[in-house]
Design an enzyme around this catalytic site. Structure first.
Site, PDB file in Angstrom:
ATOM      1  N   HIS A 240       1.426   1.689 -10.316  1.00 29.08           N
ATOM      2  CA  HIS A 240       0.409   2.120  -9.359  1.00 29.08           C
ATOM      3  C   HIS A 240      -0.912   1.471  -9.734  1.00 29.08           C
ATOM      4  O   HIS A 240      -1.319   1.533 -10.898  1.00 29.08           O
ATOM      5  CB  HIS A 240       0.203   3.644  -9.418  1.00 29.08           C
ATOM      6  CG  HIS A 240       1.361   4.456  -8.984  1.00 29.08           C
ATOM      7  ND1 HIS A 240       1.434   5.038  -7.747  1.00 29.08           N
ATOM      8  CD2 HIS A 240       2.501   4.806  -9.645  1.00 29.08           C
ATOM      9  CE1 HIS A 240       2.564   5.716  -7.648  1.00 29.08           C
ATOM     10  NE2 HIS A 240       3.230   5.586  -8.792  1.00 29.08           N
TER      11      HIS A 240
ATOM     12  N   ASN B  56       4.731   6.033 -14.058  1.00 21.55           N
ATOM     13  CA  ASN B  56       5.356   7.332 -14.328  1.00 21.55           C
ATOM     14  C   ASN B  56       6.809   7.084 -14.715  1.00 21.55           C
ATOM     15  O   ASN B  56       7.502   6.310 -14.052  1.00 21.55           O
ATOM     16  CB  ASN B  56       5.294   8.229 -13.089  1.00 21.55           C
ATOM     17  CG  ASN B  56       3.867   8.523 -12.666  1.00 21.55           C
ATOM     18  OD1 ASN B  56       3.012   8.790 -13.489  1.00 21.55           O
ATOM     19  ND2 ASN B  56       3.617   8.453 -11.372  1.00 21.55           N
TER      20      ASN B  56
ATOM     21  N   VAL C  39      10.266   7.970  -7.154  1.00 20.33           N
ATOM     22  CA  VAL C  39      11.161   6.882  -6.750  1.00 20.33           C
ATOM     23  C   VAL C  39      11.657   6.233  -8.032  1.00 20.33           C
ATOM     24  O   VAL C  39      10.864   5.732  -8.838  1.00 20.33           O
ATOM     25  CB  VAL C  39      10.434   5.847  -5.859  1.00 20.33           C
ATOM     26  CG1 VAL C  39      11.368   4.702  -5.516  1.00 20.33           C
ATOM     27  CG2 VAL C  39       9.899   6.505  -4.589  1.00 20.33           C
TER      28      VAL C  39
ATOM     29  N   HIS D  37       7.834   0.982 -11.127  1.00 22.91           N
ATOM     30  CA  HIS D  37       6.716   0.457 -10.339  1.00 22.91           C
ATOM     31  C   HIS D  37       5.402   0.820 -11.008  1.00 22.91           C
ATOM     32  O   HIS D  37       5.321   1.771 -11.770  1.00 22.91           O
ATOM     33  CB  HIS D  37       6.756   0.965  -8.893  1.00 22.91           C
ATOM     34  CG  HIS D  37       6.781   2.455  -8.757  1.00 22.91           C
ATOM     35  ND1 HIS D  37       7.914   3.211  -9.006  1.00 22.91           N
ATOM     36  CD2 HIS D  37       5.821   3.338  -8.392  1.00 22.91           C
ATOM     37  CE1 HIS D  37       7.643   4.495  -8.800  1.00 22.91           C
ATOM     38  NE2 HIS D  37       6.370   4.597  -8.433  1.00 22.91           N
TER      39      HIS D  37
ATOM     40  N   ARG E  85       0.836  -1.201   0.000  1.00 25.30           N
ATOM     41  CA  ARG E  85       0.000   0.000   0.000  1.00 25.30           C
ATOM     42  C   ARG E  85       0.873   1.254   0.000  1.00 25.30           C
ATOM     43  O   ARG E  85       1.871   1.328   0.709  1.00 25.30           O
ATOM     44  CB  ARG E  85      -0.931  -0.003   1.212  1.00 25.30           C
ATOM     45  CG  ARG E  85      -1.881  -1.175   1.163  1.00 25.30           C
ATOM     46  CD  ARG E  85      -2.995  -1.090   2.185  1.00 25.30           C
ATOM     47  NE  ARG E  85      -3.742  -2.350   2.173  1.00 25.30           N
ATOM     48  CZ  ARG E  85      -4.636  -2.703   1.261  1.00 25.30           C
ATOM     49  NH1 ARG E  85      -4.951  -1.863   0.287  1.00 25.30           N
ATOM     50  NH2 ARG E  85      -5.256  -3.873   1.312  1.00 25.30           N
ATOM     51  N   ASP E  86       0.476   2.223  -0.822  1.00 24.21           N
ATOM     52  CA  ASP E  86       1.183   3.504  -0.895  1.00 24.21           C
ATOM     53  C   ASP E  86       0.977   4.253   0.419  1.00 24.21           C
ATOM     54  O   ASP E  86      -0.118   4.273   0.966  1.00 24.21           O
ATOM     55  CB  ASP E  86       0.635   4.320  -2.066  1.00 24.21           C
ATOM     56  CG  ASP E  86       1.526   5.483  -2.434  1.00 24.21           C
ATOM     57  OD1 ASP E  86       1.723   6.376  -1.581  1.00 24.21           O
ATOM     58  OD2 ASP E  86       2.015   5.516  -3.571  1.00 24.21           O
ATOM     59  N   ILE E  87       2.041   4.865   0.930  1.00 27.26           N
ATOM     60  CA  ILE E  87       1.922   5.592   2.206  1.00 27.26           C
ATOM     61  C   ILE E  87       1.260   6.955   2.038  1.00 27.26           C
ATOM     62  O   ILE E  87       0.870   7.576   3.028  1.00 27.26           O
ATOM     63  CB  ILE E  87       3.284   5.740   2.923  1.00 27.26           C
ATOM     64  CG1 ILE E  87       4.281   6.512   2.072  1.00 27.26           C
ATOM     65  CG2 ILE E  87       3.837   4.376   3.321  1.00 27.26           C
ATOM     66  CD1 ILE E  87       5.546   6.917   2.804  1.00 27.26           C
TER      67      ILE E  87
END
Length: 113
Positions: free
Chosen positions: A102, A87, A96, A100, A29-31
């Protein structure tokens, strides 16, 4: 890479809320979620961005999308719809530099391009 936050998560040096893990990928999970469901799907192999992909990474990148489909169903967003975003580069919003994917869902995403 020693300064890559995702590599540190993969190595267990930084805690994360993992929702999936296998030999080649981890998802957590994204923070700072941009949607009620916001999960990052990350290869364990460090690859800076899409621009750094090599031919041998094709299967790994394809697997990221297959795992996204599984996670979307697990998170109950598959039926209504979800968004997958990669991205590439700072001007595209990559913060980052470890490739990755999303997975965003749980709300109407049509207003956002």
């Amino acid at each position: 890479m020693s300064d890559c936050i995702f590599c540190k998560i993969i190595q267990g040096e930084i805690p994360s809320a993992k929702v999936y893990e296998d030999d080649s990928l981890v998802a957590f999970r994204d923070i700072q979620p941009a949607a009620p469901t916001h999960i990052l799907i990350v290869p364990k192999k460090h690859i800076d961005s899409v621009n750094a992909l090599a031919p041998e990474d094709e299967a790994l990148i394809g697997k990221m999308f297959s795992v996204a489909k599984e996670i979307a169903a697990q998170e109950s967003v598959a039926e209504k719809g979800y968004r997958l975003v990669v991205n590439t580069g700072a001007e595209a919003g990559q913060t980052v530099f470890h490739v990755h994917l999303h997975l965003l869902g749980g709300r109407d995403m049509r207003a956002l391009i």
